[in-house]
Write an enzyme that holds these catalytic residues in place. Structure first.
Site, PDB file in Angstrom:
ATOM      1  N   LYS A   9       0.827  -1.207   0.000  1.00 59.43           N
ATOM      2  CA  LYS A   9       0.000   0.000   0.000  1.00 59.43           C
ATOM      3  C   LYS A   9       0.868   1.266   0.000  1.00 59.43           C
ATOM      4  O   LYS A   9       2.084   1.195   0.194  1.00 59.43           O
ATOM      5  CB  LYS A   9      -0.925  -0.030   1.217  1.00 59.43           C
ATOM      6  CG  LYS A   9      -1.921  -1.185   1.173  1.00 59.43           C
ATOM      7  CD  LYS A   9      -2.801  -1.173   2.403  1.00 59.43           C
ATOM      8  CE  LYS A   9      -3.795  -2.312   2.390  1.00 59.43           C
ATOM      9  NZ  LYS A   9      -4.683  -2.254   3.570  1.00 59.43           N
ATOM     10  N   PHE A  57     -16.067   5.131   6.859  1.00 58.53           N
ATOM     11  CA  PHE A  57     -14.637   5.389   6.678  1.00 58.53           C
ATOM     12  C   PHE A  57     -14.171   5.216   5.235  1.00 58.53           C
ATOM     13  O   PHE A  57     -12.998   5.468   4.931  1.00 58.53           O
ATOM     14  CB  PHE A  57     -13.799   4.484   7.594  1.00 58.53           C
ATOM     15  CG  PHE A  57     -13.979   3.015   7.341  1.00 58.53           C
ATOM     16  CD1 PHE A  57     -13.301   2.376   6.308  1.00 58.53           C
ATOM     17  CD2 PHE A  57     -14.830   2.263   8.139  1.00 58.53           C
ATOM     18  CE1 PHE A  57     -13.460   1.021   6.076  1.00 58.53           C
ATOM     19  CE2 PHE A  57     -15.002   0.907   7.913  1.00 58.53           C
ATOM     20  CZ  PHE A  57     -14.313   0.288   6.874  1.00 58.53           C
ATOM     21  N   THR A  91      -4.775  -7.135  10.783  1.00 55.12           N
ATOM     22  CA  THR A  91      -5.148  -5.946  10.012  1.00 55.12           C
ATOM     23  C   THR A  91      -4.869  -4.667  10.795  1.00 55.12           C
ATOM     24  O   THR A  91      -4.363  -3.692  10.250  1.00 55.12           O
ATOM     25  CB  THR A  91      -6.637  -6.019   9.620  1.00 55.12           C
ATOM     26  OG1 THR A  91      -6.839  -7.195   8.838  1.00 55.12           O
ATOM     27  CG2 THR A  91      -7.060  -4.809   8.822  1.00 55.12           C
ATOM     28  N   ARG A 102       3.217  -6.235   9.366  1.00 56.67           N
ATOM     29  CA  ARG A 102       2.512  -5.147  10.056  1.00 56.67           C
ATOM     30  C   ARG A 102       3.037  -4.938  11.471  1.00 56.67           C
ATOM     31  O   ARG A 102       3.128  -3.807  11.951  1.00 56.67           O
ATOM     32  CB  ARG A 102       1.018  -5.421  10.053  1.00 56.67           C
ATOM     33  CG  ARG A 102       0.419  -5.317   8.652  1.00 56.67           C
ATOM     34  CD  ARG A 102      -1.008  -5.783   8.636  1.00 56.67           C
ATOM     35  NE  ARG A 102      -1.612  -5.618   7.325  1.00 56.67           N
ATOM     36  CZ  ARG A 102      -2.632  -6.334   6.893  1.00 56.67           C
ATOM     37  NH1 ARG A 102      -3.181  -7.259   7.676  1.00 56.67           N
ATOM     38  NH2 ARG A 102      -3.124  -6.130   5.684  1.00 56.67           N
ATOM     39  N   ASN A 112      -8.629   5.036  16.163  1.00 61.69           N
ATOM     40  CA  ASN A 112      -9.819   4.491  15.506  1.00 61.69           C
ATOM     41  C   ASN A 112      -9.605   4.144  14.043  1.00 61.69           C
ATOM     42  O   ASN A 112     -10.552   3.837  13.344  1.00 61.69           O
ATOM     43  CB  ASN A 112     -10.970   5.488  15.609  1.00 61.69           C
ATOM     44  CG  ASN A 112     -11.340   5.758  17.043  1.00 61.69           C
ATOM     45  OD1 ASN A 112     -11.326   4.844  17.864  1.00 61.69           O
ATOM     46  ND2 ASN A 112     -11.639   6.996  17.357  1.00 61.69           N
ATOM     47  N   HIS A 120      -1.593  -5.736   1.712  1.00 58.67           N
ATOM     48  CA  HIS A 120      -2.901  -6.383   1.568  1.00 58.67           C
ATOM     49  C   HIS A 120      -2.659  -7.770   1.002  1.00 58.67           C
ATOM     50  O   HIS A 120      -1.729  -7.986   0.226  1.00 58.67           O
ATOM     51  CB  HIS A 120      -3.791  -5.600   0.602  1.00 58.67           C
ATOM     52  CG  HIS A 120      -4.996  -6.376   0.164  1.00 58.67           C
ATOM     53  ND1 HIS A 120      -6.137  -6.473   0.933  1.00 58.67           N
ATOM     54  CD2 HIS A 120      -5.222  -7.131  -0.942  1.00 58.67           C
ATOM     55  CE1 HIS A 120      -7.014  -7.236   0.303  1.00 58.67           C
ATOM     56  NE2 HIS A 120      -6.483  -7.647  -0.841  1.00 58.67           N
TER      57      HIS A 120
END
EC number: 2.7.4.6
Length: 138
Positions: A9, A57, A91, A102, A112, A120
């Site tokens: 990403k 979102f 995630t 990650r 949030n 991904h």
């Protein structure tokens, strides 16, 4: 031999993790069958994230995903879908374990929001087929 779609990403590209992600894929023994640099647009993101378009979102997700280039690819190997998902980590970067992509590199931009998570990967064979078609037959 199983195939899956993967993406580095915009945050992963901007922060210089392309080589690290590709190295981890190769060290795991997976084959890289396709690899391209792309700029995502709202249309392709609406198709890719079709199940999220009604979520509040989604506009923020589109802004993030169009903020810079992405690296897209297809990798193959035994149990590549589940193994790649394990390699990516949770995630939400706050929940990702050390040793995962990650867990080692992602940064949540706010408590949030967990969109800036480097990579991904498709979550099923059906998703892999759909995502490969969206990005490579576009």
């Amino acid at each position: 031999m199983e195939q899956t779609f993967f993406m580095i990403k915009p945050d992963g590209v901007k922060r210089g993790f392309i080589g690290e992600v590709i190295s981890r894929i190769e060290r795991r023994g997976f084959s890289i069958d396709r690899l391209e640099v792309r700029y995502a647009d709202a249309d392709i993101l609406k198709r890719h994230y079709a199940e999220l378009t009604d979520r509040p979102f989604f506009p923020t997700l589109v802004d993030y995903m169009t903020s810079g280039p992405v690296i897209i690819g297809v990798i193959s190997g035994e149990e590549v879908i589940s193994t790649w998902r394990t390699m990516m980590g949770s995630t939400n970067p706050k929940d990702a374990l050390p040793g995962t992509i990650r867990g080692d590199f992602a940064q949540a931009p706010s408590p949030n929001q967990a969109t800036c998570n480097i990579v991904h990967g498709s979550d099923s064979p059906e998703s892999a087929t759909r995502e490969i078609a969206i990005w490579f037959n576009n």
